[in-house]
Design a protein around this motif. Structure first.
Motif, PDB file in Angstrom:
ATOM      1  N   LYS A   1      30.493 -11.587 -84.234  1.00  0.00           N
ATOM      2  CA  LYS A   1      31.221 -10.272 -84.857  1.00  0.00           C
ATOM      3  C   LYS A   1      32.415 -10.505 -82.986  1.00  0.00           C
ATOM      4  N   ILE A   2      33.109  -9.322 -83.334  1.00  0.00           N
ATOM      5  CA  ILE A   2      34.177 -10.163 -82.781  1.00  0.00           C
ATOM      6  C   ILE A   2      34.314  -8.444 -81.751  1.00  0.00           C
ATOM      7  N   PHE A   3      33.774  -8.697 -80.957  1.00  0.00           N
ATOM      8  CA  PHE A   3      33.818  -7.463 -79.753  1.00  0.00           C
ATOM      9  C   PHE A   3      35.259  -6.668 -79.071  1.00  0.00           C
TER      10      PHE A   3
ATOM     11  N   VAL B   1      22.364  -8.764 -80.539  1.00  0.00           N
ATOM     12  CA  VAL B   1      21.004  -9.532 -80.584  1.00  0.00           C
ATOM     13  C   VAL B   1      22.043 -10.681 -79.412  1.00  0.00           C
ATOM     14  N   LEU B   2      21.352 -11.348 -77.913  1.00  0.00           N
ATOM     15  CA  LEU B   2      21.565 -12.497 -78.031  1.00  0.00           C
ATOM     16  C   LEU B   2      19.492 -13.265 -77.484  1.00  0.00           C
ATOM     17  N   THR B   3      20.546 -14.915 -77.878  1.00  0.00           N
ATOM     18  CA  THR B   3      19.274 -15.645 -77.305  1.00  0.00           C
ATOM     19  C   THR B   3      19.653 -16.132 -76.428  1.00  0.00           C
ATOM     20  N   GLY B   4      18.838 -16.595 -75.790  1.00  0.00           N
ATOM     21  CA  GLY B   4      19.074 -17.789 -74.677  1.00  0.00           C
ATOM     22  C   GLY B   4      19.227 -16.681 -73.146  1.00  0.00           C
TER      23      GLY B   4
ATOM     24  N   LYS C   1      35.205  -8.731 -69.065  1.00  0.00           N
ATOM     25  CA  LYS C   1      34.493  -8.505 -71.163  1.00  0.00           C
ATOM     26  C   LYS C   1      34.778  -9.071 -72.253  1.00  0.00           C
ATOM     27  N   SER C   2      35.983  -9.592 -72.054  1.00  0.00           N
ATOM     28  CA  SER C   2      36.384 -10.553 -73.376  1.00  0.00           C
ATOM     29  C   SER C   2      36.114 -12.233 -73.087  1.00  0.00           C
ATOM     30  N   VAL C   3      35.445 -12.690 -71.919  1.00  0.00           N
ATOM     31  CA  VAL C   3      34.357 -13.831 -71.870  1.00  0.00           C
ATOM     32  C   VAL C   3      33.445 -13.388 -72.334  1.00  0.00           C
ATOM     33  N   LEU C   4      32.131 -12.719 -71.983  1.00  0.00           N
ATOM     34  CA  LEU C   4      31.300 -12.430 -72.478  1.00  0.00           C
ATOM     35  C   LEU C   4      30.858 -12.128 -74.528  1.00  0.00           C
ATOM     36  N   PHE C   5      32.648 -11.863 -74.631  1.00  0.00           N
ATOM     37  CA  PHE C   5      32.281 -11.614 -76.261  1.00  0.00           C
ATOM     38  C   PHE C   5      32.802 -12.770 -77.151  1.00  0.00           C
ATOM     39  N   LYS C   6      33.131 -13.904 -76.453  1.00  0.00           N
ATOM     40  CA  LYS C   6      33.208 -15.024 -76.701  1.00  0.00           C
ATOM     41  C   LYS C   6      31.669 -15.346 -77.030  1.00  0.00           C
ATOM     42  N   THR C   7      30.699 -15.058 -75.986  1.00  0.00           N
ATOM     43  CA  THR C   7      29.298 -15.522 -76.491  1.00  0.00           C
ATOM     44  C   THR C   7      28.277 -15.101 -77.837  1.00  0.00           C
ATOM     45  N   VAL C   8      29.036 -13.390 -78.016  1.00  0.00           N
ATOM     46  CA  VAL C   8      28.911 -12.732 -78.682  1.00  0.00           C
ATOM     47  C   VAL C   8      29.330 -13.879 -80.019  1.00  0.00           C
ATOM     48  N   ALA C   9      30.674 -14.059 -80.174  1.00  0.00           N
ATOM     49  CA  ALA C   9      31.591 -13.943 -81.459  1.00  0.00           C
ATOM     50  C   ALA C   9      30.452 -15.354 -81.889  1.00  0.00           C
ATOM     51  N   ASP C  10      30.717 -15.906 -80.874  1.00  0.00           N
ATOM     52  CA  ASP C  10      29.673 -17.487 -81.408  1.00  0.00           C
ATOM     53  C   ASP C  10      28.114 -17.335 -81.506  1.00  0.00           C
TER      54      ASP C  10
END
Length: 520
Positions: free
Chosen positions: A315-317, A391-394, A302-311
């Protein structure tokens, strides 16, 4: 038309490609005698970008692949009265651990711009261009095998895109029984209206029937009017066909039973390739039945995924917070925004501090589907009001893997009977994510509500959308959240059951074997 073999090769749009890619990987692992033929798309499907106002924008950038080998094979097929050059590229099995693969392109010297553009973008929105793409795949694919002096025992049409191959092969074998014993067909469409149809004269003018006279075309396909139904033709020209889940097989037999002359329709349930998708640490913990290790690894992922969310979203999940993911192709029947239909309950859900939640959406609409793009944009703009909504793109293979690794719950919301199979929830379950779903597609063969998944009741009545929306909220509020936060032992039990139950039945090695045993 599409194969999702690796993030580096943009030859796919979504689920159909993910499925075909897993199939080719299992062919490699099982050393089956099979090759794949697809299209080499100059611009791929599309790159999912954003405009300056952050609304979604399909972008088209040329793709260059040094790992493909030019075979030196060039040949012509007639399209719209022109002799169109087709070139074949080869993907060695060792590059991505797949079956031997050939990719066809018309973007070659000798073709004018119109003909070069046939292989520019997957699923071109122009009707003539899309049919031309199908002809390059079907006629071109069959002709490539002749150029290779390769005589297959079986030609497998995965969807009706390549049905033009049947007419090329009829010219070759001259007799319908000789064609039918070599042709099999997989249908992925659960509704008759969803099967592609065109005016038969339009197709004739394009060269779709490889020069066959219309009386012959009508005789072998049984089509008496002027509407050519691609799937119906495939069902009449094949020795056997399959739906892609048990339910879809039943729906398909019911849908086509009134049409004379169709072949037997069985079912082979879709699956995904464990080796490609499964996190090794999670798999070792599953085998050891070590729920503590699964939970620990899940937080890392989850922490790895949340780096993409932040990028992407700034937002910091929190890896300790229950995270729901909805990710697949955006389409109306899949209802990606169903949780937002009840504004008050949605706001209450996201504002809950006692049992907090994080929700992530991702997926690509068809680039000309304005309704689906509007839904994507609506969700994105709505996410500005919530720190725990992203909401993520790509959405391609790499992001899909991150989302399945990093989700606690995989949300699946199609209208019941509209999803032929669906496969995203399989790979989510392989990676310790629990499916929260309507009862449709592959879920019907997997789900045991409260044991390995959370399943909403099948909606009845005049407003199934409202009923499903209410039921999803009821399940999240009364079962999913309380179990995650107040009964971790039970959550871990359901997670482990889910991982075990999906492991073998929905591994594409099983699927690849069944294609050999039941279809070929």
């Amino acid at each position: 038309m599409e194969f999702a073999l690796d993030q580096a090769l943009k030859s796919y749009s979504g689920g159909l490609g993910f499925l075909a890619g897993s199939h080719m990987k299992s062919v490699y692992a099982l050393r089956q005698n099979l090759i794949g033929v697809g299209m080499l798309w100059k611009y791929g499907y599309y790159d999912q970008g954003r405009k300056r106002d952050n609304s979604m924008e399909p972008q088209f950038h040329e793709k260059i692949y040094h790992f493909l080998t030019d075979t030196g094979i060039n040949f012509q097929i007639p399209i719209l009265g022109k002799q169109v050059w087709v070139r074949a590229y080869y993907l060695s099995p060792e590059v991505f651990k797949t079956a031997p693969m050939f990719f066809l392109t018309t973007d070659v010297d000798g073709n004018d711009e119109e003909m070069r553009a046939i292989s520019y973008s997957l699923y071109d929105s122009d009707v003539t261009m899309k049919v031309a793409q199908c002809m390059v795949l079907g006629i071109g694919g069959a002709k490539l095998l002749d150029e290779l002096k390769y005589q297959p025992d079986i030609y497998h049409l995965n969807e009706a895109h390549a049905v033009s191959a049947a007419f090329y092969l009829y010219q070759k074998y001259k007799k319908l029984p000789e064609l039918k014993k070599r042709l099999v067909f997989t249908t992925h469409t659960p509704e008759e209206a969803g099967n592609e149809k065109h005016d038969i004269s339009f197709l004739e003018n394009l060269g779709f029937f490889s020069g066959l006279k219309m009386d012959v075309v009508r005789k072998i396909t049984g089509i008496k009017d002027n509407i050519f139904n691609h799937s119906l033709a495939a069902l009449r020209l094949s020795k056997k066909a399959n739906g892609v889940s048990k339910l879809h097989g039943e729906v398909s037999r019911q849908m086509w039973k009134s049409y004379p002359g169709i072949c037997e329709i069985t079912h082979i349930t879709n699956a995904q390739n464990n080796t490609y998708w499964v996190d090794e640490t999670l798999e070792k913990a599953r085998i050891k039945k070590d729920s503590k290790a699964i939970s620990g690894r899940k937080k890392e992922l989850k922490s790895v995924l949340f780096k993409t969310v932040a990028d992407q979203c700034g937002k910091i999940f929190d890896p300790n917070v229950l995270t729901i993911v909805w990710a697949r192709r955006f389409a109306a029947y899949k209802r990606p925004d169903i949780l937002t239909w009840d504004v008050e309950r949605f706001k209450k859900l996201l504002d809950n501090t006692d049992m907090p939640i994080q929700i992530i959406w991702a997926g690509k609409p068809y680039p000309k589907d304005e309704g689906a793009i509007s839904t994507f944009n609506h969700l994105f703009y709505l996410s500005h009001y919530f720190d725990n909504m992203a909401v993520l793109t790509g959405y391609e293979l790499a992001l899909s893997k991150l989302l399945k690794d990093g989700s606690d719950v995989w949300l699946n919301t199609p209208v019941v009977t509209r999803e032929a199979s669906g496969t995203s929830g399989m790979t989510a379950a392989m990676n310790a994510s629990i499916n929260l779903s309507t009862y449709d597609g592959w879920i019907c063969e997997f789900a045991k509500d409260g044991e390995n998944s959370f399943i909403v009741p099948v909606a009845e009545g005049d407003d199934i959308n409202k009923t499903d929306c209410d039921n999803f909220f009821d399940l999240i509020e009364n079962k999913v959240l309380p179990t995650y936060y107040k009964n971790q032992k039970e959550w871990q039990r359901i997670t482990l059951n889910s991982m075990n139950d999906v492991n073998e039945p929905f591994n594409s090695d099983r699927m690849a074997r069944e294609y050999y045993e039941k279809l070929y």
